[in-house]
Design an enzyme around this catalytic site. Structure first.
Site, PDB file in Angstrom:
ATOM      1  N   THR A 164       0.820  -1.235   0.064  1.00 14.52           N
ATOM      2  CA  THR A 164       0.072  -0.048  -0.174  1.00 14.52           C
ATOM      3  C   THR A 164       0.822   1.338  -0.204  1.00 14.52           C
ATOM      4  O   THR A 164       1.987   1.161   0.274  1.00 14.52           O
ATOM      5  CB  THR A 164      -0.811  -0.118   1.381  1.00 14.52           C
ATOM      6  OG1 THR A 164       0.001   0.206   2.449  1.00 14.52           O
ATOM      7  CG2 THR A 164      -1.889  -1.310   1.242  1.00 14.52           C
ATOM      8  N   ASP A 165       0.246   2.329  -0.257  1.00 17.84           N
ATOM      9  CA  ASP A 165       0.771   3.550  -0.114  1.00 17.84           C
ATOM     10  C   ASP A 165       0.743   4.337   1.402  1.00 17.84           C
ATOM     11  O   ASP A 165       0.009   3.557   2.135  1.00 17.84           O
ATOM     12  CB  ASP A 165       0.253   4.415  -1.246  1.00 17.84           C
ATOM     13  CG  ASP A 165      -1.250   4.889  -1.129  1.00 17.84           C
ATOM     14  OD1 ASP A 165      -1.723   4.603  -0.160  1.00 17.84           O
ATOM     15  OD2 ASP A 165      -1.671   5.191  -2.238  1.00 17.84           O
ATOM     16  N   ALA A 166       0.862   5.572   1.346  1.00 17.61           N
ATOM     17  CA  ALA A 166       0.757   6.120   2.654  1.00 17.61           C
ATOM     18  C   ALA A 166      -0.738   6.160   3.153  1.00 17.61           C
ATOM     19  O   ALA A 166      -0.881   6.401   4.341  1.00 17.61           O
ATOM     20  CB  ALA A 166       1.445   7.484   2.769  1.00 17.61           C
ATOM     21  N   GLY A 167      -1.540   6.210   2.324  1.00 20.80           N
ATOM     22  CA  GLY A 167      -3.080   6.183   2.749  1.00 20.80           C
ATOM     23  C   GLY A 167      -3.666   4.640   3.111  1.00 20.80           C
ATOM     24  O   GLY A 167      -4.933   4.655   3.294  1.00 20.80           O
ATOM     25  N   ILE A 180      -3.779   2.476   0.730  1.00 19.04           N
ATOM     26  CA  ILE A 180      -4.464   2.069  -0.498  1.00 19.04           C
ATOM     27  C   ILE A 180      -3.590   1.217  -1.517  1.00 19.04           C
ATOM     28  O   ILE A 180      -2.299   1.755  -1.447  1.00 19.04           O
ATOM     29  CB  ILE A 180      -5.021   3.282  -1.585  1.00 19.04           C
ATOM     30  CG1 ILE A 180      -5.926   3.962  -0.629  1.00 19.04           C
ATOM     31  CG2 ILE A 180      -5.513   2.801  -2.846  1.00 19.04           C
ATOM     32  CD1 ILE A 180      -7.104   3.533  -0.107  1.00 19.04           C
TER      33      ILE A 180
END
Length: 153
Positions: free
Chosen positions: A29-32, A34
């Site tokens: 995932t990314d920082a969010g 997602i």
């Protein structure tokens, strides 16, 4: 590790479709939280490799025995919904084309019944020595022809 446990790690065949389960981990995932867009390609690659293994082959033994590699030639992705951290997903893989030196797949990354990403990918068989197109080995052609599914869902 027993055969049943090993096969469970490779997913299973459901008619002409291969079903590969996976869990979204933090690293996907990314920082969010997602799933990063490029990771859907990695999920699809894992599923195709698992299908190949489940059908009795590995990328390594195909390369060693036949002196060929199967490489991506063309790919399209249709992003419909995002997967998130800790989602339980499946990758559904269907063989949609079996050419002289090529294979085509449709892969759907699903969360339950919800389509998140639909991938259409075409692979080319190429000689490891000359790096040119080469016919698919007959044993691969025979196995994949059993799973060829040209019907749209």
């Amino acid at each position: 590790m027993g055969q049943d446990t090993h096969d469970a790690l490779l997913g299973y065949m459901d008619g002409k479709r291969h079903i590969y389960p996976l869990v979204v981990f933090y690293e996907d995932t990314d920082a969010g939280g997602i799933v990063y867009h490029a990771n859907y390609l990695a999920f699809a690659e894992r599923a195709r490799s698992a299908m190949l293994n489940l059908l009795g082959f590995t990328n390594r033994n195909v390369a060693e025995r036949h002196k060929v590699a199967i490489a991506v030639r063309h790919c399209t992705l249709d992003f419909r919904r995002a997967a998130q951290l800790e989602d339980r997903l499946t990758v559904e893989t269907r063989v949609i084309k079996l050419g002289g030196a090529s294979l085509g797949y449709e892969q759907k990354i699903m969360r339950g019944e919800e389509e998140l990403v639909v991938i259409e990918i075409y692979l080319a068989c190429m000689s490891l020595e000359e790096l040119r197109a080469q016919r698919l080995p007959e044993e691969l052609r025979t196995v994949f022809s059993r799973y060829l599914d040209v019907n749209k869902d």
